[in-house]
Design a protein around this motif. Structure first.
Motif, PDB file in Angstrom:
ATOM      1  N   SER A 156       0.889  -1.279   0.293  1.00  0.00           N
ATOM      2  CA  SER A 156       0.029   0.015   0.059  1.00  0.00           C
ATOM      3  C   SER A 156       0.764   1.174   0.010  1.00  0.00           C
ATOM      4  CB  SER A 156      -0.898  -0.048   1.184  1.00  0.00           C
ATOM      5  OG  SER A 156      -0.262  -0.070   2.288  1.00  0.00           O
ATOM      6  N   SER A 157       1.965   1.182   0.471  1.00  0.00           N
ATOM      7  CA  SER A 157       2.925   2.416   0.774  1.00  0.00           C
ATOM      8  C   SER A 157       4.335   2.256   0.038  1.00  0.00           C
ATOM      9  CB  SER A 157       3.011   2.988   2.138  1.00  0.00           C
ATOM     10  OG  SER A 157       3.635   3.980   2.031  1.00  0.00           O
ATOM     11  N   VAL A 158       4.830   3.112  -0.557  1.00  0.00           N
ATOM     12  CA  VAL A 158       6.239   2.953  -1.333  1.00  0.00           C
ATOM     13  C   VAL A 158       6.777   4.583  -1.290  1.00  0.00           C
ATOM     14  CG1 VAL A 158       7.756   2.799  -3.409  1.00  0.00           C
ATOM     15  CG2 VAL A 158       5.743   1.057  -2.927  1.00  0.00           C
ATOM     16  N   LYS A 159       7.623   4.483  -0.455  1.00  0.00           N
ATOM     17  CA  LYS A 159       8.519   5.731  -0.251  1.00  0.00           C
ATOM     18  C   LYS A 159       9.893   5.637  -0.832  1.00  0.00           C
ATOM     19  CE  LYS A 159       5.564   7.574   3.462  1.00  0.00           C
ATOM     20  NZ  LYS A 159       4.546   7.580   2.487  1.00  0.00           N
ATOM     21  N   ILE A 160      10.126   6.648  -1.794  1.00  0.00           N
ATOM     22  CA  ILE A 160      11.551   6.610  -2.319  1.00  0.00           C
ATOM     23  C   ILE A 160      12.281   7.679  -2.090  1.00  0.00           C
ATOM     24  CG2 ILE A 160      12.890   5.831  -4.458  1.00  0.00           C
ATOM     25  CD1 ILE A 160      10.411   4.298  -5.528  1.00  0.00           C
ATOM     26  N   LYS A 161      13.304   7.739  -1.601  1.00  0.00           N
ATOM     27  CA  LYS A 161      14.063   9.061  -1.494  1.00  0.00           C
ATOM     28  C   LYS A 161      14.953   9.224  -2.221  1.00  0.00           C
ATOM     29  CE  LYS A 161      12.714   8.972   3.557  1.00  0.00           C
ATOM     30  NZ  LYS A 161      13.372   9.362   4.931  1.00  0.00           N
ATOM     31  N   ASP A 162      15.553  10.469  -2.383  1.00  0.00           N
ATOM     32  CA  ASP A 162      16.707  10.894  -3.429  1.00  0.00           C
ATOM     33  C   ASP A 162      17.789   9.896  -3.560  1.00  0.00           C
ATOM     34  OD1 ASP A 162      14.869  13.037  -3.588  1.00  0.00           O
ATOM     35  OD2 ASP A 162      16.324  14.714  -2.972  1.00  0.00           O
ATOM     36  N   GLY A 163      18.249   9.633  -4.878  1.00  0.00           N
ATOM     37  CA  GLY A 163      19.001   8.838  -5.090  1.00  0.00           C
ATOM     38  C   GLY A 163      18.883   8.089  -6.249  1.00  0.00           C
ATOM     39  N   ILE A 164      17.717   7.547  -6.409  1.00  0.00           N
ATOM     40  CA  ILE A 164      17.101   6.609  -7.464  1.00  0.00           C
ATOM     41  C   ILE A 164      16.898   7.621  -8.806  1.00  0.00           C
ATOM     42  CG2 ILE A 164      15.046   5.185  -8.347  1.00  0.00           C
ATOM     43  CD1 ILE A 164      16.719   3.494  -6.566  1.00  0.00           C
ATOM     44  N   THR A 165      17.319   7.172  -9.794  1.00  0.00           N
ATOM     45  CA  THR A 165      17.220   7.860 -11.046  1.00  0.00           C
ATOM     46  C   THR A 165      16.065   7.376 -12.070  1.00  0.00           C
ATOM     47  OG1 THR A 165      19.167   7.011 -11.864  1.00  0.00           O
ATOM     48  CG2 THR A 165      19.473   8.923 -10.796  1.00  0.00           C
ATOM     49  N   GLU A 166      16.162   5.970 -11.915  1.00  0.00           N
ATOM     50  CA  GLU A 166      15.329   5.209 -12.926  1.00  0.00           C
ATOM     51  C   GLU A 166      14.161   4.023 -12.041  1.00  0.00           C
ATOM     52  OE1 GLU A 166      17.221   3.406 -15.939  1.00  0.00           O
ATOM     53  OE2 GLU A 166      18.031   4.994 -16.742  1.00  0.00           O
ATOM     54  N   LEU A 167      12.831   4.128 -12.491  1.00  0.00           N
ATOM     55  CA  LEU A 167      12.169   2.952 -12.098  1.00  0.00           C
ATOM     56  C   LEU A 167      12.050   1.927 -13.268  1.00  0.00           C
ATOM     57  CD1 LEU A 167       9.392   4.849 -10.154  1.00  0.00           C
ATOM     58  CD2 LEU A 167      11.353   3.365  -9.196  1.00  0.00           C
ATOM     59  N   PRO A 168      12.594   1.061 -13.047  1.00  0.00           N
ATOM     60  CA  PRO A 168      12.732   0.094 -14.430  1.00  0.00           C
ATOM     61  C   PRO A 168      11.423  -0.524 -14.554  1.00  0.00           C
ATOM     62  CG  PRO A 168      13.741  -0.946 -12.564  1.00  0.00           C
ATOM     63  CD  PRO A 168      13.422   0.489 -11.981  1.00  0.00           C
ATOM     64  N   ARG A 169      11.410  -1.413 -15.892  1.00  0.00           N
ATOM     65  CA  ARG A 169       9.810  -1.919 -16.240  1.00  0.00           C
ATOM     66  C   ARG A 169       9.438  -2.773 -15.130  1.00  0.00           C
ATOM     67  NH1 ARG A 169      11.409  -5.087 -21.715  1.00  0.00           N
ATOM     68  NH2 ARG A 169      13.090  -5.916 -20.086  1.00  0.00           N
ATOM     69  N   LEU A 208       7.836   9.727  -4.875  1.00  0.00           N
ATOM     70  CA  LEU A 208       8.873   9.467  -5.810  1.00  0.00           C
ATOM     71  C   LEU A 208      10.014  10.591  -5.777  1.00  0.00           C
ATOM     72  CD1 LEU A 208       7.034   9.191  -9.205  1.00  0.00           C
ATOM     73  CD2 LEU A 208       7.766   7.423  -7.643  1.00  0.00           C
ATOM     74  N   PRO A 209      11.183  10.101  -5.720  1.00  0.00           N
ATOM     75  CA  PRO A 209      12.198  11.042  -5.515  1.00  0.00           C
ATOM     76  C   PRO A 209      12.538  12.399  -6.531  1.00  0.00           C
ATOM     77  CG  PRO A 209      13.169   9.212  -6.482  1.00  0.00           C
ATOM     78  CD  PRO A 209      11.638   8.781  -6.466  1.00  0.00           C
ATOM     79  N   SER A 210      13.196  13.409  -5.910  1.00  0.00           N
ATOM     80  CA  SER A 210      13.452  14.502  -6.736  1.00  0.00           C
ATOM     81  C   SER A 210      14.547  14.321  -7.824  1.00  0.00           C
ATOM     82  CB  SER A 210      13.681  15.711  -6.024  1.00  0.00           C
ATOM     83  OG  SER A 210      14.967  15.574  -5.338  1.00  0.00           O
ATOM     84  N   THR A 211      15.105  13.000  -7.927  1.00  0.00           N
ATOM     85  CA  THR A 211      16.322  12.749  -8.553  1.00  0.00           C
ATOM     86  C   THR A 211      15.706  11.956  -9.739  1.00  0.00           C
ATOM     87  OG1 THR A 211      16.708  10.647  -7.241  1.00  0.00           O
ATOM     88  CG2 THR A 211      18.075  12.903  -6.878  1.00  0.00           C
ATOM     89  N   LEU A 212      14.436  11.439  -9.683  1.00  0.00           N
ATOM     90  CA  LEU A 212      14.069  10.421 -10.699  1.00  0.00           C
ATOM     91  C   LEU A 212      14.128  11.098 -12.141  1.00  0.00           C
ATOM     92  CD1 LEU A 212      12.766   7.659 -10.909  1.00  0.00           C
ATOM     93  CD2 LEU A 212      10.522   8.776 -10.786  1.00  0.00           C
ATOM     94  N   ARG A 213      14.369  10.331 -13.236  1.00  0.00           N
ATOM     95  CA  ARG A 213      14.745  11.036 -14.395  1.00  0.00           C
ATOM     96  C   ARG A 213      13.787  10.001 -15.523  1.00  0.00           C
ATOM     97  NH1 ARG A 213      21.109  12.379 -15.240  1.00  0.00           N
ATOM     98  NH2 ARG A 213      21.199  14.104 -13.622  1.00  0.00           N
ATOM     99  N   THR A 214      13.734   9.055 -15.312  1.00  0.00           N
ATOM    100  CA  THR A 214      13.098   7.896 -16.129  1.00  0.00           C
ATOM    101  C   THR A 214      12.110   6.898 -15.439  1.00  0.00           C
ATOM    102  OG1 THR A 214      14.927   8.110 -17.569  1.00  0.00           O
ATOM    103  CG2 THR A 214      13.215   6.276 -17.938  1.00  0.00           C
TER     104      THR A 214
END
Length: 462
Positions: A207-220, A234-240
């Motif tokens: 039910s809950s996912v928290k991803i802090k800064d660092g991750i740049t991609e969420l894969p398939r 979602l993190p502020s570092t996410l690009r894709t």
């Protein structure tokens, strides 16, 4: 090593047969108590599990301890794990992996049905493939340090409730936490750099996912088929965001996409439960990103136009679109079909309205155009059969392309313009060009003296 116990019975010479019978029964009672109280005299087990590693199991406590330095053996080939027997496996309730150990072998602790907890050292660098898969009693995973988690490491751990990843942890393998049906919360702390494909796919209770800064991609397929997922940070570092990352997350009603986002790939949120969405300004959006989102009612698009298409295909309840894409070439290709968009707000970022607006919006009845629009493209409002009102904030009437309003509507269309621009609009080519039906020009609602003009020209006028 089995623990042995010897009991010696000493009988005095003057014992009677009756006394001997009593003594015999007493001896049998003592013997039976020894046989049926294994917790007092249970066996411990130990051995080697790596060149410099040893293991020991305290059967009384159920604690398996791994000691030493360096890597553990892998057990996915010809080598059998030393605690493989059902007697030992069923006794393991918790695992302590001591400092100095650098890896957990492939399939090392797979299918340990009684295992509830694991303590991971900071020295750990690798968790092998299927290391804990199918260990259904495992309740939580907390990993920090420079640890790489490989393919299927915790796959199908149905009792798992919580996952915390921190430090420089890398989820390198695919499906690392896939099909953990009891998992409810995931926290990925700052500095975690990567999670693999299908990492949390099919986690039915998540039910809950928290991803802090660092991750740049969420894969398939990262979170595909998580039907209860409703809270995502979602993190502020996410690009894709890659293909189908949140497909079929039917409880996901809201999500804030960060401004750092550069690409959203095919079907990333298809069939999700979103009710509204805003696509940030730097994001290129690809095929069918929100297709089949039947709860979606409102969408705001800032994203840079690329060669995407079918953005809102079959979003059957989508009614309102805020279009703030600065340079877009057409409507029908990016927007898609199967929606019922009736209101379109064209923002101040837009200077040109692309052609064929009503090819994309067959239900359109209201359009609001920002103050910086300078040109309306060819056939832009052609055949807008349901159009009732156009509100324009541009003080200078925009130019209009070929047949821009050809056969616009079967009834009068109200055009609301700025207070001081009514005359300019009336006299401009905007209203003396191609193909207007009946059109009423109104001053903005806030004007002190409302002015109205009606223009009637043949819809066949060329």
């Amino acid at each position: 090593m089995m623990m042995m116990m010897m009991i010696q019975l000493i009988i005095p010479k003057d014992f009677s047969l009756i006394s001997f019978s009593i003594m015999k029964r007493l001896f049998l009672s003592i013997l039976l108590s020894v046989v049926f109280l294994p917790t007092a005299f249970s066996a411990d087990y130990s051995g080697k599990c790596g060149e410099n590693l040893t293991w020991s199991l305290n059967v009384n406590t159920g604690v398996l301890t791994i000691s030493g330095t360096g890597p553990m053996d892998n057990y996915d080939g010809s080598i059998s794990r030393p605690w493989k027997s059902s007697t030992i496996q069923n006794a393991i309730k918790s695992i302590i992996i001591e400092e100095g150990i650098t890896s957990i072998g492939n399939e090392a602790f797979e299918s340990l049905d009684k295992l509830t907890s694991v303590s991971f050292p900071k020295s750990l660098t690798i968790i092998g493939e299927d290391a804990f898969s199918d260990s259904d009693a495992l309740e939580s995973v907390n990993i920090s340090g420079n640890t790489t988690i490989n393919h299927n490491a915790f796959n199908d751990c149905d009792g798992l409730k919580s996952v915390i990843l921190s430090g420089n942890t890398i989820v390198k393998g695919s499906a690392s936490f896939k099909d953990c049906d009891g998992l409810t919360n995931v926290l990925i702390e700052t500095n975690v750099k990567l999670i693999g494909e299908e990492s949390f796919r099919g986690c039915d209770s998540l039910s809950s996912v928290k991803i802090k800064d660092g991750i740049t991609e969420l894969p398939r397929y990262s979170f595909q088929d998580c039907p209860l997922l409703s809270d995502v940070l979602l993190p502020s570092t996410l690009r894709t965001i890659w293909q189908n990352a949140f497909t079929d997350c039917s409880s996901l009603e809201q999500i804030q996409l960060p401004d750092s986002l550069e690409k959203i790939l095919d079907g990333a949120f298809s069939r999700a439960g979103l009710t509204s969405i805003t696509i940030p300004i730097n994001a290129s959006v690809y095929y069918g990103v929100f297709s089949g989102c039947n709860q979606l009612k409102e969408a705001t698009v800032y994203g840079i136009y690329q060669s995407y298409s079918g953005l809102f295909d079959n979003c059957r309840n989508l009614e309102t679109l805020y279009w703030r894409v600065k340079n877009s070439l057409s409507w029908s290709s990016p927007i898609g079909t199967g929606h019922k968009i009736a209101k379109v707000y064209i923002g101040e970022e837009v200077d040109t309205i692309p052609e064929d607006l009503c090819d994309a919006f067959t239900n359109l009845n209201y359009v609001e155009i920002g103050r910086n629009v300078k040109h309306i493209g060819d056939y832009a409002f052609q055949n807008c059969k349901n159009l009732k009102e156009i509100r324009i904030h541009a003080e200078i009437p925009p130019s209009i392309g070929l047949f821009g309003f050809f056969m616009t509507a079967s009834e009068d269309v109200s055009v609301v313009v700025p207070c001081n621009s009514v005359t300019a609009y009336k006299e401009s080519y905007f209203y003396n060009g191609y193909g207007w039906n009946n059109m009423t020009i109104l001053a903005d609602d806030d004007c002190p003296n409302t002015q109205t003009y009606t223009v009637s020209v043949s819809s066949a006028n060329t």
